[in-house]
Motif scaffolding. Structure first.
Motif, short mmCIF file in Angstrom:
data_model
loop_
_atom_site.label_atom_id
_atom_site.label_comp_id
_atom_site.label_asym_id
_atom_site.label_seq_id
_atom_site.Cartn_x
_atom_site.Cartn_y
_atom_site.Cartn_z
N THR A 150 0.83 -1.21 0.00
CA THR A 150 0.00 0.00 0.00
C THR A 150 0.86 1.26 0.00
O THR A 150 0.43 2.30 -0.50
CB THR A 150 -0.95 0.03 1.22
N HIS A 151 2.07 1.16 0.57
CA HIS A 151 2.98 2.31 0.65
C HIS A 151 4.40 1.85 0.35
O HIS A 151 4.84 0.82 0.88
CB HIS A 151 2.97 2.94 2.04
N ARG A 152 5.08 2.62 -0.46
CA ARG A 152 6.49 2.32 -0.78
C ARG A 152 7.33 3.53 -0.37
O ARG A 152 7.14 4.63 -0.87
CB ARG A 152 6.67 2.04 -2.26
N ILE A 153 8.25 3.31 0.55
CA ILE A 153 9.16 4.36 0.99
C ILE A 153 10.33 4.41 0.02
O ILE A 153 10.97 3.39 -0.26
CB ILE A 153 9.71 4.07 2.41
N LEU A 154 10.62 5.60 -0.50
CA LEU A 154 11.77 5.72 -1.39
C LEU A 154 12.31 7.14 -1.41
O LEU A 154 11.73 8.08 -0.85
CB LEU A 154 11.41 5.25 -2.80
N TYR A 155 13.45 7.29 -2.05
CA TYR A 155 14.09 8.57 -2.34
C TYR A 155 14.78 8.37 -3.68
O TYR A 155 14.77 7.25 -4.23
CB TYR A 155 15.04 8.99 -1.21
N PRO A 156 15.35 9.39 -4.28
CA PRO A 156 15.85 9.24 -5.67
C PRO A 156 16.76 8.05 -5.89
O PRO A 156 16.64 7.33 -6.89
CB PRO A 156 16.59 10.57 -5.92
N GLU A 157 17.68 7.82 -4.96
CA GLU A 157 18.68 6.78 -5.15
C GLU A 157 18.11 5.37 -4.98
O GLU A 157 18.80 4.39 -5.29
CB GLU A 157 19.85 7.00 -4.17
#
Length: 324
Positions: free
Chosen positions: A172-179
């Motif tokens: 339901t949720h995916r934690i991410l940042y550019p890298e």
């Protein structure tokens, strides 16, 4: 002589006024007994069997947990205290100058600008699974248990395809940042963890010009995701986790530890999967052989690990380690 006979009518009126105010604002000593405390602080704040905010008599937890700290950014709460902004900007190159307010305006001209998860109450029971990427998930058969949760939060690139039996298929949720960016389906919320203002700019770029291809390394210029399901973690929340929960150990908290605290703020029950070493004591991802270790990098990994187990011992989270 009676003292009141020497007072003028004006002085008597002032004295009576003072006595009235004193009686109104002086606490009744009886109200300070344990029987007179507001019992609501000990009542379950949700309809689950156990609730994170239930039985708030745990001084260790109450000192650290601040429900007033915004978890997610929006235009209304975007202004930061000077010390918070200075700390957050200290995580990124000092030579990089950007107008933060302009970036916020751009963000919320593209993505939802609203309060999220403000529906907490005695009738709600939101169960959340935080799924890390540890190899201790292999052979765990946790898949169906993970998918049973209302909210399933996955971190960075952890895949489900081919690993469904152990890690589940629901996200339901995916934690991410550019890298760490990956493509998402339209049922998944993209939750950006902005460790730097460039991360916010990258998010804007991925849905518009696609011109940002590099931060401190090469990054994806675009990803598949539903722009109506985009969320941005508040930078103040990162500082809050660092100061209140980690007591400034390390340079800044890890993505995994922030995710657990994020879940504590939006969920009523939190179960944690895929953190820690495998049964053989090795530290690597379940989907590749990349070596990891909680003591590596800029994070206070040892202190994070101890704090996680404190949360478990205090029944605020349950940790599933994948083996007996």
């Amino acid at each position: 002589m009676n003292i009141f006979s020497r007072l003028t009518p004006r002085n008597i009126a002032l004295l009576l006024s003072f006595m009235t105010i004193f009686l109104l604002y002086t606490p009744n000593p009886i109200n300070n007994t344990t029987d007179s405390f507001d019992d609501s602080i000990f009542e379950a704040s949700c309809s689950c069997k156990t609730c994170i905010m239930g039985f708030m008599d745990d001084d260790w937890f109450v000192y650290r947990y601040d429900p007033t700290t915004p978890a997610l950014l929006n235009r209304k709460n975007s202004a930061m205290r000077r010390d918070t902004y200075k700390w957050w900007r200290g995580l990124q190159p000092s030579t990089f100058r950007v107008n933060y307010s302009e970036v916020v305006d751009q963000l919320f001209s593209l993505f939802p600008d609203k309060e999220h998860y403000s529906d907490a109450g005695p009738d709600r029971c939101r169960t959340c699974a935080v799924v890390g990427n540890s190899a201790n998930l292999l052979g765990s058969h946790y898949g169906s248990l993970i998918d049973f949760h209302d909210v399933v939060i996955r971190i960075n690139k952890g895949p489900t395809k081919g690993y469904e039996k152990d890690v589940g298929s629901k996200t339901t949720h995916r934690i991410l940042y550019p890298e760490s960016a990956v493509d998402l389906d339209n049922s998944t919320h993209l939750v950006l963890f902005p460790f730097k203002i460039r991360d916010m700019q990258w998010l804007i770029s991925t849905f518009t010009t696609r011109h940002i291809t590099r931060t401190y390394t090469r990054v994806k210029s675009s990803i598949n995701a539903d722009e109506n399901k985009v969320m941005i973690l508040h930078p103040a929340f990162i500082k809050y986790v660092y100061e209140k929960w980690l007591l400034k150990h390390g340079r800044y908290p890890s993505t995994g530890f922030i995710t657990i605290l994020f879940a504590l703020h939006i969920c009523d029950q939190v179960n944690v999967f895929g953190f820690g070493a495998s049964s053989t004591g090795t530290w690597h991802h379940y989907f590749d052989k990349t070596r990891t270790h909680y003591k590596g990098g800029p994070h206070g990994g040892d202190f994070e690990n101890k704090t996680m187990h404190q949360l478990q011992q205090r029944n605020k989270i349950s940790i599933y380690k994948g083996y007996r």
